[in-house]
Write an enzyme that holds these catalytic residues in place. Structure first.
Site, PDB file in Angstrom:
ATOM      1  N   LYS A 167       0.843  -1.194   0.000  1.00 36.33           N
ATOM      2  CA  LYS A 167       0.000   0.000   0.000  1.00 36.33           C
ATOM      3  C   LYS A 167       0.880   1.247   0.000  1.00 36.33           C
ATOM      4  CE  LYS A 167      -2.413   1.579   3.635  1.00 36.33           C
ATOM      5  NZ  LYS A 167      -2.216   3.026   3.675  1.00 36.33           N
ATOM      6  N   ASP A 204      -3.514   4.320  -1.761  1.00 41.47           N
ATOM      7  CA  ASP A 204      -4.450   4.738  -0.703  1.00 41.47           C
ATOM      8  C   ASP A 204      -4.369   6.257  -0.527  1.00 41.47           C
ATOM      9  OD1 ASP A 204      -5.987   4.865   1.657  1.00 41.47           O
ATOM     10  OD2 ASP A 204      -4.306   4.249   2.929  1.00 41.47           O
ATOM     11  N   LYS A 243      -7.320   8.085  -0.565  1.00 39.80           N
ATOM     12  CA  LYS A 243      -8.613   8.461   0.036  1.00 39.80           C
ATOM     13  C   LYS A 243      -9.170   9.746  -0.578  1.00 39.80           C
ATOM     14  CE  LYS A 243      -7.587   6.327   4.503  1.00 39.80           C
ATOM     15  NZ  LYS A 243      -6.142   6.056   4.378  1.00 39.80           N
ATOM     16  N   ASP A 273     -13.527  14.827  -3.233  1.00 44.74           N
ATOM     17  CA  ASP A 273     -13.606  16.153  -3.845  1.00 44.74           C
ATOM     18  C   ASP A 273     -14.856  16.149  -4.741  1.00 44.74           C
ATOM     19  OD1 ASP A 273     -12.905  18.700  -4.980  1.00 44.74           O
ATOM     20  OD2 ASP A 273     -10.790  18.223  -4.717  1.00 44.74           O
ATOM     21  N   THR A 313     -10.749   3.708  10.881  1.00 43.83           N
ATOM     22  CA  THR A 313     -10.549   2.852  12.065  1.00 43.83           C
ATOM     23  C   THR A 313     -10.025   3.644  13.268  1.00 43.83           C
ATOM     24  OG1 THR A 313      -8.522   2.211  10.904  1.00 43.83           O
ATOM     25  CG2 THR A 313     -10.267   0.593  11.004  1.00 43.83           C
ATOM     26  N   ARG A 355       2.448  -0.148  10.844  1.00 43.89           N
ATOM     27  CA  ARG A 355       3.476  -0.035  11.888  1.00 43.89           C
ATOM     28  C   ARG A 355       3.926  -1.348  12.523  1.00 43.89           C
ATOM     29  NH1 ARG A 355       0.285   5.023  14.270  1.00 43.89           N
ATOM     30  NH2 ARG A 355      -1.324   3.834  13.172  1.00 43.89           N
TER      31      ARG A 355
HETATM   32  O1  C5P Z   1       0.244   1.404  11.096  1.00 46.04           O
HETATM   33  P1  C5P Z   1      -1.145   0.876  10.907  1.00 46.04           P
HETATM   34  O2  C5P Z   1      -1.198  -0.632  10.808  1.00 46.04           O
HETATM   35  O3  C5P Z   1      -2.145   1.446  11.909  1.00 46.04           O
HETATM   36  O4  C5P Z   1      -1.546   1.419   9.469  1.00 46.04           O
HETATM   37  C1  C5P Z   1      -2.812   1.282   8.906  1.00 46.04           C
HETATM   38  C2  C5P Z   1      -2.749   1.814   7.508  1.00 46.04           C
HETATM   39  O5  C5P Z   1      -4.037   1.720   6.943  1.00 46.04           O
HETATM   40  C3  C5P Z   1      -2.342   3.287   7.409  1.00 46.04           C
HETATM   41  O6  C5P Z   1      -1.551   3.407   6.238  1.00 46.04           O
HETATM   42  C4  C5P Z   1      -3.622   4.029   7.242  1.00 46.04           C
HETATM   43  O7  C5P Z   1      -3.475   5.188   6.449  1.00 46.04           O
HETATM   44  C5  C5P Z   1      -4.477   3.000   6.500  1.00 46.04           C
HETATM   45  N1  C5P Z   1      -5.923   3.130   6.642  1.00 46.04           N
HETATM   46  C6  C5P Z   1      -6.569   3.153   7.849  1.00 46.04           C
HETATM   47  N2  C5P Z   1      -7.928   3.310   7.900  1.00 46.04           N
HETATM   48  C7  C5P Z   1      -8.625   3.380   6.782  1.00 46.04           C
HETATM   49  C8  C5P Z   1      -7.986   3.302   5.533  1.00 46.04           C
HETATM   50  C9  C5P Z   1      -6.614   3.164   5.508  1.00 46.04           C
HETATM   51  O8  C5P Z   1      -5.922   3.041   8.906  1.00 46.04           O
HETATM   52  N3  C5P Z   1      -9.941   3.467   6.830  1.00 46.04           N
END
Ligand code: C5P
Length: 238
Positions: free
Chosen positions: A34, A61, A63, A66, A125, A217
């Site tokens: 991603k 990603d 998002k 607009d 989330t 992460r």
């Molecule tokens: O580090 P972590 O596992 O929390 O990363 C989650 C990834 O998923 C991040 O890149 C974040 O931008 C992405 N994301 C998210 N919630 C969404 C869509 C994408 O956390 N609804």
């Protein structure tokens, strides 16, 4: 689908070198990477081309949210990049989603390439009930997620991004072929949740019916990212 295909690794880093090092470490094991706003803003679209050259698929990603015309034009440029998946906010509305999907499909057709799957972000989330209320939405998270997921399906999108908590509800209401991608994945009850609020383990997310999980992460900040990836596969299979 093979368990290895279900994991999407978020390359949330700020240089080409860091991103490509992670891809090189994980590529025989992970199929989809991603590219999000941090990496894209640092390196531009070339990073997508470089990762694709290594034989990997991309979920872009950004998002998007607009007016329909602007998002449709961006979707055409994204289709030209050859990504497998990209996303936009369902809150952008029916017209925005439909135009984006149609425009990317048409561009892919004229280039004779596979069209990218288009997903809608429902409720991030990182939101809990209180955070959602502060935006002026007084329905509970599940109701809001289902409403936006329905709208995305009506607009012809391929699926949604939601938390593991809402997967069952979406699956029951919108069917088997509607894709569900869940971020908010943490590797155990004691793992730090960071800014994520609605979290689950990889195995719980997949068992609840998610097609893909997105993990950032916990993998990219680990001393040995491949060990973490293999632990995730084992946890899902177990
Ligand atoms: O580090 P972590 O596992 O929390 O990363 C989650 C990834 O998923 C991040 O890149 C974040 O931008 C992405 N994301 C998210 N919630 C969404 C869509 C994408 O956390 N609804």
């Amino acid at each position: 689908m093979n368990v290895k295909e279900r994991l999407i690794v978020a390359l949330d880093v700020d240089t080409e070198k860091k991103a490509l090092d992670l891809v090189d470490k994980l590529k025989g094991h992970v199929k989809i990477f991603k590219v999000g706003s941090e990496l894209f803003s640092s390196c531009g679209p070339d990073i997508v081309r470089l990762i694709r050259k290594k034989g990997c698929d991309i979920f872009l990603d950004l998002k998007l949210n607009d007016i329909p015309n602007t998002v449709a034009k961006a979707s055409i440029s994204i289709a030209r990049l050859g990504v497998s998946i990209f996303d936009l906010h369902a809150l952008g509305g029916y017209d925005m989603m439909k135009k984006a999907k149609d425009a990317s499909e048409e561009e892919a057709k004229s280039l004779k390439v596979t069209r990218p799957k288009v997903l809608a972000v429902t409720v991030l989330t990182s939101f809990d009930e209180n955070g959602l209320k502060k935006t002026g939405i007084y329905d509970n998270i599940e109701a809001q997620v289902l409403r936006l997921a329905r709208l995305a399906k009506d607009a012809g999108l391929d699926g949604v991004i939601a938390s593991p908590f809402e997967v069952k509800l979406i699956r029951e209401n919108l069917g088997k072929s509607f894709l569900i991608v869940t971020p908010g994945i943490r590797l155990g009850r004691t793992a730090p949740s960071d800014d994520q609020r609605r979290i689950a383990t990889p195995g719980d997310a997949i068992r609840s019916g998610a097609d893909y999980i997105v993990v950032g992460r916990p993998i990219i900040e680990a001393r040995n990212p491949l060990d973490v990836v293999q632990g995730i596969f084992e946890e899902i299979e177990g």
